[in-house]
Write an enzyme that holds these catalytic residues in place. Structure first.
Site, PDB file in Angstrom:
ATOM      1  CG  HIS A  98      -2.061  -0.942   1.106  1.00 43.09           C
ATOM      2  ND1 HIS A  98      -2.938  -1.183   2.151  1.00 43.09           N
ATOM      3  CD2 HIS A  98      -2.490  -1.710   0.070  1.00 43.09           C
ATOM      4  CE1 HIS A  98      -3.851  -2.056   1.764  1.00 43.09           C
ATOM      5  NE2 HIS A  98      -3.601  -2.387   0.511  1.00 43.09           N
ATOM      6  CD  GLU A 100      -2.007   4.497   3.222  1.00 42.86           C
ATOM      7  OE1 GLU A 100      -3.130   5.013   3.222  1.00 42.86           O
ATOM      8  OE2 GLU A 100      -1.717   3.465   2.573  1.00 42.86           O
ATOM      9  CB  CYS A 132      -5.375  -1.330   6.293  1.00 43.19           C
ATOM     10  SG  CYS A 132      -3.956  -2.085   5.443  1.00 43.19           S
TER      11      CYS A 132
END
Length: 323
Positions: A98, A100, A132
């Site tokens: 992801h 992030e 997440c």
């Protein structure tokens, strides 16, 4: 970034900014269309208008939007609110990372930028999904680790939709608990739903190929089911009231230098710039004054209590005054 930590990314200079391999071993492949340059800075960070609408769900949010497409815009700002650097990060469908996770990795790109520019005091993220903490990504854990390494930096996160928090999803409980933990760092960390009014701000700063009618004559966006549900979900997750800013700063509107700059990003879209030379430990210079705008959540220490709603469920025990 500590001297003993190994740099895991590679950065290349282009005519409009830089392109970055989050991991130096990444190569172009047929599985991930974005590989290997998942991080782009400066004007390289702009994405096509159609991609922006599809990923962020403007003007209508569709339940058919694939959850394997993540797009995150970021701004690194000084204490005064000056933009030091803007950029974007995308997920890698080949290695299942992801945005992030790649940005906040130990020894990664944000580590290097923060060390290079000691005046960075705030990071603002505009993402189509909330971060997440699933096993293969650990986005929130990496954000936590980054904040521990740089205690002087604050973080403001705006997202369009909660990611994998719906009832019945295998990792929902894990993600919800991680979001609660992250929000407990308020006021240093704030999480907000991205309001519809943010569309114009993002168009001006992160998008190209914009129809002139869209930029100068924006139409009000209708409330969608997701927009009505998210405030209550966020309230349950973060303990904050479902309050969000009704307007994004519009300081850049009407400034001739900025409006002239925007004309370059109407269609047709510019050709993608190819990496021209390796950046030997150097980073994109700070943005010019023509790019400066007020930003959501801009703060000074004495203003924090007025800008952000306090989380509820906080109990303070005070001694009663003696008669």
């Amino acid at each position: 970034m500590n001297a003993g930590e190994k740099k895991i990314f590679q950065e290349y200079l282009t005519n409009q900014g830089t392109v970055v391999k989050p991991y130096f071993w990444q190569r172009q492949n047929h599985i991930c269309a974005k590989c290997p340059y998942h991080i782009r800075t400066g004007e390289e960070a702009r994405v096509p208008h159609g991609e922006f609408l599809r990923v962020f769900g403007f003007p209508y949010r569709s339940t058919a939007t694939l959850q394997n497409e993540h797009l995150l815009f970021y701004e690194l700002r000084s204490f005064s609110g000056t933009v030091v650097q803007k950029g974007h990060a995308t997920n890698c469908t080949d290695q299942h990372n992801h945005p992030e996770s790649m940005l906040f990795e130990v020894g990664g790109y944000l580590d290097a930028v923060t060390d290079a520019y000691e005046n960075i005091r705030c990071i603002v993220l505009y993402s189509n999904y909330s971060p997440c903490n699933e096993a293969y990504h650990c986005c929130i854990s990496k954000i936590y680790s980054f904040l521990l390494r740089y205690p002087e930096i604050t973080l403001c996160i705006y997202f369009s939709e909660l990611y994998h928090t719906e009832a019945g999803f295998p990792t929902a409980a894990w993600n919800c608990e991680a979001l609660r933990s992250l929000s407990s760092l308020w006021p240093r960390v704030t999480l907000h739903r991205l309001p519809g009014a943010a569309r114009h701000y993002l168009l001006c700063n992160f998008v190209y190929g914009i129809p002139g009618s869209t930029l100068y004559h924006p139409t009000p966006l209708p409330k969608t089911l997701a927009d009505r549900q998210n405030p209550h979900q966020i309230n349950n997750l973060t303990g904050m009231k479902p309050y969000f800013r009704k307007a994004f700063p519009q300081a850049m509107q009407g400034k001739p230098a900025v409006q002239q700059n925007l004309k370059a990003f109407y269609s047709p879209s510019p050709a993608s710039q190819q990496p021209s030379q390796a950046m030997k430990g150097s980073l994109l210079p700070p943005m010019s004054q023509s790019h400066l705008v007020l930003f959501p959540g801009m703060f000074l220490p004495f203003q924090r209590e007025h800008l952000y709603p306090r989380p509820k469920n906080i109990v303070r025990h005070l001694k009663m005054p003696k008669e």
